[in-house]
Write a protein that holds these residues in place. Structure first.
Motif, short mmCIF file in Angstrom:
data_model
loop_
_atom_site.label_atom_id
_atom_site.label_comp_id
_atom_site.label_asym_id
_atom_site.label_seq_id
_atom_site.Cartn_x
_atom_site.Cartn_y
_atom_site.Cartn_z
N SER A 172 0.83 -1.21 0.00
CA SER A 172 0.00 0.00 0.00
C SER A 172 0.86 1.25 0.00
CB SER A 172 -0.91 0.01 1.24
OG SER A 172 -0.14 0.00 2.43
N PHE A 173 2.18 1.09 0.22
CA PHE A 173 3.10 2.22 0.16
C PHE A 173 3.38 2.58 -1.30
CE2 PHE A 173 4.75 0.13 4.18
CZ PHE A 173 3.97 0.93 5.01
N LYS A 174 3.64 3.84 -1.53
CA LYS A 174 3.94 4.30 -2.88
C LYS A 174 5.32 4.96 -2.91
CE LYS A 174 -0.15 3.06 -4.19
NZ LYS A 174 -0.32 1.81 -4.98
N PRO A 175 6.18 4.57 -3.85
CA PRO A 175 7.45 5.29 -3.99
C PRO A 175 7.21 6.71 -4.47
CG PRO A 175 7.17 3.74 -5.80
CD PRO A 175 6.03 3.50 -4.85
N THR A 176 8.05 7.64 -4.02
CA THR A 176 7.85 9.04 -4.40
C THR A 176 8.18 9.30 -5.85
OG1 THR A 176 10.11 9.70 -3.79
CG2 THR A 176 8.42 9.75 -2.06
N ARG A 177 8.97 8.40 -6.47
CA ARG A 177 9.36 8.53 -7.87
C ARG A 177 10.21 9.77 -8.13
NH1 ARG A 177 8.70 3.56 -10.14
NH2 ARG A 177 6.58 2.76 -9.87
N GLN A 178 10.92 10.25 -7.12
CA GLN A 178 11.80 11.41 -7.30
C GLN A 178 13.27 11.01 -7.28
OE1 GLN A 178 10.50 13.91 -4.10
NE2 GLN A 178 8.78 14.75 -5.26
N PHE A 179 13.62 10.08 -6.40
CA PHE A 179 15.00 9.63 -6.29
C PHE A 179 15.04 8.32 -5.52
CE2 PHE A 179 14.29 11.64 -2.22
CZ PHE A 179 15.05 10.90 -1.33
N HIS A 180 16.16 7.65 -5.54
CA HIS A 180 16.47 6.56 -4.63
C HIS A 180 17.99 6.50 -4.53
CE1 HIS A 180 16.79 4.21 -8.45
NE2 HIS A 180 17.77 3.60 -7.80
N PHE A 181 18.50 5.73 -3.59
CA PHE A 181 19.96 5.62 -3.50
C PHE A 181 20.37 4.23 -3.05
CE2 PHE A 181 18.62 7.59 0.54
CZ PHE A 181 19.20 6.76 1.49
N GLU A 182 21.55 3.84 -3.52
CA GLU A 182 22.19 2.61 -3.08
C GLU A 182 23.20 2.99 -1.99
OE1 GLU A 182 24.12 2.23 -6.70
OE2 GLU A 182 22.22 2.35 -7.78
N ARG A 183 23.36 2.16 -0.99
CA ARG A 183 24.35 2.43 0.05
C ARG A 183 25.13 1.17 0.34
NH1 ARG A 183 22.79 4.92 5.92
NH2 ARG A 183 22.37 2.74 6.44
N MET A 184 26.47 1.29 0.32
CA MET A 184 27.34 0.15 0.58
C MET A 184 28.40 0.54 1.59
SD MET A 184 28.08 -1.95 -2.95
CE MET A 184 28.50 -0.54 -3.95
#
Length: 294
Positions: A262-274
Motif C-alpha cells: 500500500s506504500f507508494k514510492p515518491t518517484r523522485q530519487f532513490h539511492f544505493e548504500r554500501m
C-alpha cells in the motif's frame, strides 16, 4: 558454491530446525550445505540482522516453550534436551530473550514474542545473488557530495558508465572531500530525469554540511523521509554490481513488492548504500533505499 541463493538458505534453515536439540556448529552447517563458513556467516547475518549463534539460540528457546507448558517436565531436563550445558545457562538465555524466567513463564502462561523460523519467501533470487524484500525506516535530513552525471539507460546498460563513474569517485575523488562523515560508506544517488531515457547518477559520500563547492563536486541535501529498504547480497566484488545487475534488483522491486504494497514510492530519487568495510573481493552487500509515501 559461489552463488548466494534462496535454496542455500532454505537448506540451512531446515538443517537448523532438524537439529535444535543438538550442538550443531557453524562449521557443520556450512559443510553440509556446501559453502565456506565465512561466506555463510556473512550471508546469514545480512539476512537476519544477527549472528547465526544468536538465531539458533533463539530458535532453541522458542521451541522449548512447548515443553515448558508441560508441568510434568523438569526445567533442568528441558535445558539439557536443548543442549544447554547447565540449567542456569538456559535460564539466563531465556530471561535475556523473553524478559522473564522459564518458571515464571510456566506459572503465567503468558504471551511472548518469539524468534520465528526464517521466512525464505522474503528472499528473491537473481542471477548473482539474493534480494531481500524490504524493511522500513525513517532517516533525518542529510547531505551528500559527489560527482553528478547524466546516464543514458540503454547506453549505460551496455557500457556500465555508472559503474565506472562510481569506481572513479570511490578510488580517486572521494579523498578530496574535507568534510566527509564516513568515507567508507558509499552512496549511489539516482535522481529521476526521464523515466524512459536517462537519470542523474551521483556517486557520493555523506558530508557534514551543505554548501557550494565551486568545483567538480555537487552537494545535494536529502530531506527527511521514510524508506523501503531492499538488501542485496552476492558472493562477488562490489565492483561487479553493474547496472545490468541493478536492473534485476529493480525488477524484483517493481514486480514482487510494488504490486502488493500500500506504500507508494515518491518517484523522485532513490539511492544505493554500501559499507566498503563489509564488502570484500568475494562479497557484496548493498542496501537500496526507496523513499515512500502513504
Amino acid at each position: 558454491m559461489n552463488i548466494a541463493n534462496r535454496k542455500l538458505i532454505e537448506d540451512a534453515v531446515i538443517l537448523i530446525e532438524d537439529n535444535l536439540k543438538t550442538n550443531l556448529s557453524l562449521d557443520e552447517i556450512a559443510k553440509q550445505i556446501g559453502i565456506s563458513k565465512f561466506h555463510f556467516h556473512r550471508i546469514f547475518k545480512a539476512i537476519t540482522g544477527s549472528p547465526l549463534i544468536t538465531y539458533v539460540r533463539g530458535r532453541k528457546l522458542t521451541s522449548s516453550l512447548n515443553e515448558l507448558l508441560d508441568d510434568k517436565l523438569k526445567i533442568i531436563d528441558i535445558a539439557y534436551d536443548y543442549n544447554f550445558e547447565y540449567e542456569q545457562s538456559y535460564e539466563r538465555a531465556f530471561k535475556q530473550l523473553f524478559g522473564l524466567t522459564p518458571s515464571a513463564f510456566r506459572q503465567k502462561n503468558c504471551e511472548l514474542p518469539i524468534v520465528p523460523r526464517i521466512d525464505t519467501s522474503l528472499l528473491n533470487d537473481i542471477s548473482k545473488g539474493i534480494v531481500i524484500t524490504p524493511w522500513y525506516c525513517t532517516m533525518p535530513k542529510f547531505h551528500l557530495a559527489g560527482i553528478k552525471t547524466l546516464i543514458n539507460h540503454i547506453e549505460n546498460y551496455n557500457t556500465a558508465t555508472a559503474n565506472s563513474s562510481a569506481m572513479d569517485f570511490y578510488y580517486n575523488k572521494r579523498y578530496l572531500l574535507q568534510n566527509a562523515i564516513n568515507e567508507h560508506l558509499y552512496y549511489g544517488l539516482v535522481t529521476y530525469h526521464d523515466f524512459y531515457t536517462a537519470d542523474y547518477y551521483m556517486p557520493s559520500v555523506e558530508v557534514s554540511e551543505s554548501f557550494d563547492f565551486n568545483s567538480i563536486f555537487t552537494c545535494q541535501t536529502i530531506e527527511r523521509s521514510d524508506y523501503a529498504v531492499f538488501r542485496y547480497v552476492g558472493l562477488h566484488s562490489p565492483e561487479d554490481l553493474t547496472m545490468k545487475l541493478l536492473s534485476e534488483i529493480y525488477e524484483v522491486i517493481e514486480t514482487v513488492w510494488l504490486p502488493t504494497t500500500s506504500f507508494k514510492p515518491t518517484r523522485q530519487f532513490h539511492f544505493e548504500r554500501m559499507n566498503q568495510k563489509i564488502c570484500k573481493e568475494d562479497y557484496c552487500e548493498a542496501d537500496i533505499y526507496f523513499p515512500i509515501k502513504y
